[in-house]
Write a protein that holds these residues in place. Structure first.
Motif, PDB file in Angstrom:
ATOM      1  N   GLN A 175     -27.745 -61.255 -67.433  1.00  0.00           N
ATOM      2  CA  GLN A 175     -26.965 -62.343 -66.878  1.00  0.00           C
ATOM      3  C   GLN A 175     -27.237 -62.645 -65.635  1.00  0.00           C
ATOM      4  OE1 GLN A 175     -23.162 -60.669 -68.127  1.00  0.00           O
ATOM      5  NE2 GLN A 175     -23.049 -61.792 -69.915  1.00  0.00           N
ATOM      6  N   ALA A 176     -27.371 -61.692 -64.836  1.00  0.00           N
ATOM      7  CA  ALA A 176     -27.575 -61.981 -63.438  1.00  0.00           C
ATOM      8  C   ALA A 176     -28.932 -62.894 -63.137  1.00  0.00           C
ATOM      9  CB  ALA A 176     -27.648 -60.717 -62.564  1.00  0.00           C
ATOM     10  N   VAL A 177     -30.028 -62.298 -63.669  1.00  0.00           N
ATOM     11  CA  VAL A 177     -31.352 -62.732 -63.527  1.00  0.00           C
ATOM     12  C   VAL A 177     -31.351 -64.114 -64.516  1.00  0.00           C
ATOM     13  CG1 VAL A 177     -33.838 -62.613 -64.376  1.00  0.00           C
ATOM     14  CG2 VAL A 177     -32.474 -60.599 -63.698  1.00  0.00           C
ATOM     15  N   LEU A 178     -30.709 -64.308 -65.369  1.00  0.00           N
ATOM     16  CA  LEU A 178     -30.694 -65.678 -66.061  1.00  0.00           C
ATOM     17  C   LEU A 178     -29.798 -66.743 -65.106  1.00  0.00           C
ATOM     18  CD1 LEU A 178     -31.192 -67.440 -68.510  1.00  0.00           C
ATOM     19  CD2 LEU A 178     -29.320 -66.653 -69.427  1.00  0.00           C
ATOM     20  N   ILE A 179     -28.673 -66.297 -64.621  1.00  0.00           N
ATOM     21  CA  ILE A 179     -28.132 -67.290 -63.679  1.00  0.00           C
ATOM     22  C   ILE A 179     -28.805 -67.569 -62.353  1.00  0.00           C
ATOM     23  CG2 ILE A 179     -26.142 -67.602 -61.915  1.00  0.00           C
ATOM     24  CD1 ILE A 179     -24.447 -65.861 -64.058  1.00  0.00           C
ATOM     25  N   GLY A 180     -29.604 -66.627 -61.847  1.00  0.00           N
ATOM     26  CA  GLY A 180     -30.361 -66.805 -60.573  1.00  0.00           C
ATOM     27  C   GLY A 180     -31.584 -67.467 -60.929  1.00  0.00           C
ATOM     28  N   PHE A 181     -32.142 -67.233 -62.040  1.00  0.00           N
ATOM     29  CA  PHE A 181     -33.293 -68.110 -62.335  1.00  0.00           C
ATOM     30  C   PHE A 181     -33.162 -69.666 -62.718  1.00  0.00           C
ATOM     31  CE2 PHE A 181     -36.157 -69.911 -65.660  1.00  0.00           C
ATOM     32  CZ  PHE A 181     -37.401 -69.675 -64.944  1.00  0.00           C
ATOM     33  N   SER A 182     -31.962 -69.741 -63.316  1.00  0.00           N
ATOM     34  CA  SER A 182     -31.293 -71.309 -63.774  1.00  0.00           C
ATOM     35  C   SER A 182     -30.910 -71.979 -62.257  1.00  0.00           C
ATOM     36  CB  SER A 182     -30.290 -71.236 -64.604  1.00  0.00           C
ATOM     37  OG  SER A 182     -30.562 -70.648 -65.808  1.00  0.00           O
ATOM     38  N   ALA A 183     -30.544 -71.340 -61.111  1.00  0.00           N
ATOM     39  CA  ALA A 183     -30.182 -72.130 -60.062  1.00  0.00           C
ATOM     40  C   ALA A 183     -31.432 -72.269 -59.412  1.00  0.00           C
ATOM     41  CB  ALA A 183     -29.339 -71.047 -59.122  1.00  0.00           C
ATOM     42  N   ALA A 184     -32.300 -71.272 -59.288  1.00  0.00           N
ATOM     43  CA  ALA A 184     -33.709 -71.673 -58.649  1.00  0.00           C
ATOM     44  C   ALA A 184     -34.392 -73.040 -59.357  1.00  0.00           C
ATOM     45  CB  ALA A 184     -34.455 -70.588 -58.567  1.00  0.00           C
ATOM     46  N   VAL A 185     -34.392 -72.890 -60.634  1.00  0.00           N
ATOM     47  CA  VAL A 185     -34.772 -74.151 -61.346  1.00  0.00           C
ATOM     48  C   VAL A 185     -34.215 -75.682 -60.901  1.00  0.00           C
ATOM     49  CG1 VAL A 185     -35.397 -75.167 -63.434  1.00  0.00           C
ATOM     50  CG2 VAL A 185     -35.819 -72.764 -63.166  1.00  0.00           C
ATOM     51  N   LEU A 226     -38.552 -76.161 -51.243  1.00  0.00           N
ATOM     52  CA  LEU A 226     -39.489 -76.221 -52.342  1.00  0.00           C
ATOM     53  C   LEU A 226     -40.169 -74.672 -52.400  1.00  0.00           C
ATOM     54  CD1 LEU A 226     -41.426 -79.506 -51.623  1.00  0.00           C
ATOM     55  CD2 LEU A 226     -39.783 -79.121 -53.540  1.00  0.00           C
ATOM     56  N   VAL A 227     -40.398 -73.945 -51.282  1.00  0.00           N
ATOM     57  CA  VAL A 227     -41.107 -72.900 -51.243  1.00  0.00           C
ATOM     58  C   VAL A 227     -40.433 -71.706 -51.733  1.00  0.00           C
ATOM     59  CG1 VAL A 227     -42.319 -71.103 -49.672  1.00  0.00           C
ATOM     60  CG2 VAL A 227     -42.827 -73.442 -49.294  1.00  0.00           C
ATOM     61  N   GLY A 228     -38.995 -71.513 -51.281  1.00  0.00           N
ATOM     62  CA  GLY A 228     -38.160 -70.604 -51.302  1.00  0.00           C
ATOM     63  C   GLY A 228     -37.616 -70.638 -52.887  1.00  0.00           C
ATOM     64  N   SER A 229     -37.267 -71.818 -53.426  1.00  0.00           N
ATOM     65  CA  SER A 229     -36.886 -71.965 -55.011  1.00  0.00           C
ATOM     66  C   SER A 229     -38.046 -71.780 -55.808  1.00  0.00           C
ATOM     67  CB  SER A 229     -36.373 -73.293 -55.051  1.00  0.00           C
ATOM     68  OG  SER A 229     -37.268 -74.203 -54.963  1.00  0.00           O
ATOM     69  N   THR A 230     -39.469 -72.045 -55.578  1.00  0.00           N
ATOM     70  CA  THR A 230     -40.568 -71.711 -56.403  1.00  0.00           C
ATOM     71  C   THR A 230     -40.817 -70.144 -56.309  1.00  0.00           C
ATOM     72  OG1 THR A 230     -41.510 -73.725 -55.689  1.00  0.00           O
ATOM     73  CG2 THR A 230     -43.022 -72.211 -56.590  1.00  0.00           C
ATOM     74  N   TRP A 231     -40.544 -69.525 -55.169  1.00  0.00           N
ATOM     75  CA  TRP A 231     -40.815 -68.271 -55.196  1.00  0.00           C
ATOM     76  C   TRP A 231     -39.578 -67.430 -56.130  1.00  0.00           C
ATOM     77  CZ3 TRP A 231     -44.281 -64.564 -54.078  1.00  0.00           C
ATOM     78  CH2 TRP A 231     -43.807 -63.100 -54.133  1.00  0.00           C
ATOM     79  N   MET A 232     -38.581 -67.947 -55.952  1.00  0.00           N
ATOM     80  CA  MET A 232     -37.422 -67.286 -56.876  1.00  0.00           C
ATOM     81  C   MET A 232     -37.810 -67.323 -58.259  1.00  0.00           C
ATOM     82  SD  MET A 232     -33.757 -67.651 -54.930  1.00  0.00           S
ATOM     83  CE  MET A 232     -32.797 -66.660 -56.385  1.00  0.00           C
ATOM     84  N   ILE A 233     -38.232 -68.784 -58.746  1.00  0.00           N
ATOM     85  CA  ILE A 233     -38.752 -69.063 -60.155  1.00  0.00           C
ATOM     86  C   ILE A 233     -39.730 -68.130 -60.637  1.00  0.00           C
ATOM     87  CG2 ILE A 233     -39.546 -70.442 -61.690  1.00  0.00           C
ATOM     88  CD1 ILE A 233     -38.472 -72.895 -59.931  1.00  0.00           C
ATOM     89  N   TYR A 234     -40.537 -67.887 -59.674  1.00  0.00           N
ATOM     90  CA  TYR A 234     -41.722 -66.792 -60.131  1.00  0.00           C
ATOM     91  C   TYR A 234     -41.335 -65.427 -60.190  1.00  0.00           C
ATOM     92  CZ  TYR A 234     -45.786 -63.944 -59.188  1.00  0.00           C
ATOM     93  OH  TYR A 234     -46.907 -62.830 -59.236  1.00  0.00           O
ATOM     94  N   SER A 235     -40.563 -65.018 -59.180  1.00  0.00           N
ATOM     95  CA  SER A 235     -40.254 -63.497 -59.199  1.00  0.00           C
ATOM     96  C   SER A 235     -38.898 -63.364 -60.206  1.00  0.00           C
ATOM     97  CB  SER A 235     -39.403 -63.249 -57.736  1.00  0.00           C
ATOM     98  OG  SER A 235     -38.852 -62.076 -57.813  1.00  0.00           O
ATOM     99  N   LEU A 236     -37.907 -64.071 -60.371  1.00  0.00           N
ATOM    100  CA  LEU A 236     -37.000 -63.678 -61.667  1.00  0.00           C
ATOM    101  C   LEU A 236     -37.612 -64.015 -63.007  1.00  0.00           C
ATOM    102  CD1 LEU A 236     -33.736 -65.360 -60.150  1.00  0.00           C
ATOM    103  CD2 LEU A 236     -34.628 -62.856 -59.837  1.00  0.00           C
TER     104      LEU A 236
END
Length: 253
Positions: A175-185, A226-236
């Motif tokens: 759930q945590a990863v799904l929430i973090g990924f969705s927020a980054a998108v 742009l950079v920070g959210s892209t990295w989170m999408i890639y990592s999560l």
């Protein structure tokens, strides 16, 4: 005449000899030594098993899928969350947070300059009743809640594993990863929309700036999202894929 010495000698030789004490045979000694070695080995094995059990109970290992945010993700959340909260309150608090407003000084005084660089944040958009500024501010608020939920889930539900690392597992981790990924998108999509809005409007809100001001006061600050959210999408996203592969027993190629 019979010689006494000869008779005595024969009598002595006929007397039975006292038997020597029996000593264990060589096979008996080998069996005893082997038994001693087996006992010693058993004690060592039991000692190792107890030590291993104690070690595993103090530092449990996690099998299967687990998640832990990497250093760039934690750094980005630590930097971006306070700034986004600050920005969201300014946007949703207008006009009170703007120049001459009762909330402007001292917390939102830097927005006087930024409102002159980017008119989306200045009086031009406010007087034109542009809804874009407040709309993206409302999305900022939703994203912030999601990022805080992700961080809260990790720091409150993570467990220690071997090596001193903290990970979150099971349904709370998913759930945590799904929430973090969705927020980054959401963050990346909204930031791209912000840039595209300027492009398709002929740079209506930032076109008046000189190149130096534009680079240091608009491109670099907004490019960071742009950079920070892209990295989170890639990592999560990589962790989500790993979880799916683990669940379906598919090995990474």
């Amino acid at each position: 005449m019979v010689s006494t010495r000869s008779s005595s000698s024969r009598a002595g030789s006929a007397a039975p000899e006292t038997p020597a004490p029996a000593t264990p045979s060589s096979p008996t000694r080998a069996a005893a030594a082997a038994s001693t070695k087996r006992t010693s080995a058993g004690r060592k094995s039991l000692s190792k098993s107890s030590s291993s059990l104690s070690s595993s109970s103090s530092s449990p290992s996690v099998g299967g899928w687990s998640h832990a945010p990497d250093a760039p993700t934690l750094f980005w959340l630590g930097v971006s969350l306070p700034l986004v909260i600050w920005d969201t309150i300014y946007v949703l608090g207008r006009p009170h947070t703007m120049e001459n407003g009762w909330l402007h000084w001292p917390f939102w005084s830097p927005y006087k300059l930024y409102g002159e660089v980017d008119h989306v944040y200045g009086w031009k958009a406010f007087h034109a009743k542009s809804g874009f500024t407040s709309a993206q501010g409302a999305l900022n608020a939703i994203e912030t809640v999601m990022y805080l939920a992700y961080a809260w889930a990790f720091f409150t539900k993570a467990v220690d594993v071997a090596g001193g690392k903290k990970v979150i597992t099971g349904r709370p981790g998913a759930q945590a990863v799904l929430i973090g990924f969705s927020a980054a998108v959401m963050t990346l999509s909204k930031t791209l929309l912000y840039w595209l809005n300027e492009y398709y409007s002929g740079f209506d809100n930032i076109g008046h700036n000189d190149i130096v001001s534009l680079i240091f006061l608009w491109i670099i600050p907004n490019g960071a999202w742009l950079v920070g959210s892209t990295w989170m999408i890639y990592s999560l996203g990589a962790d989500i894929l790993q979880g799916i592969e683990t669940a379906s027993h598919v090995k990474n190629e």
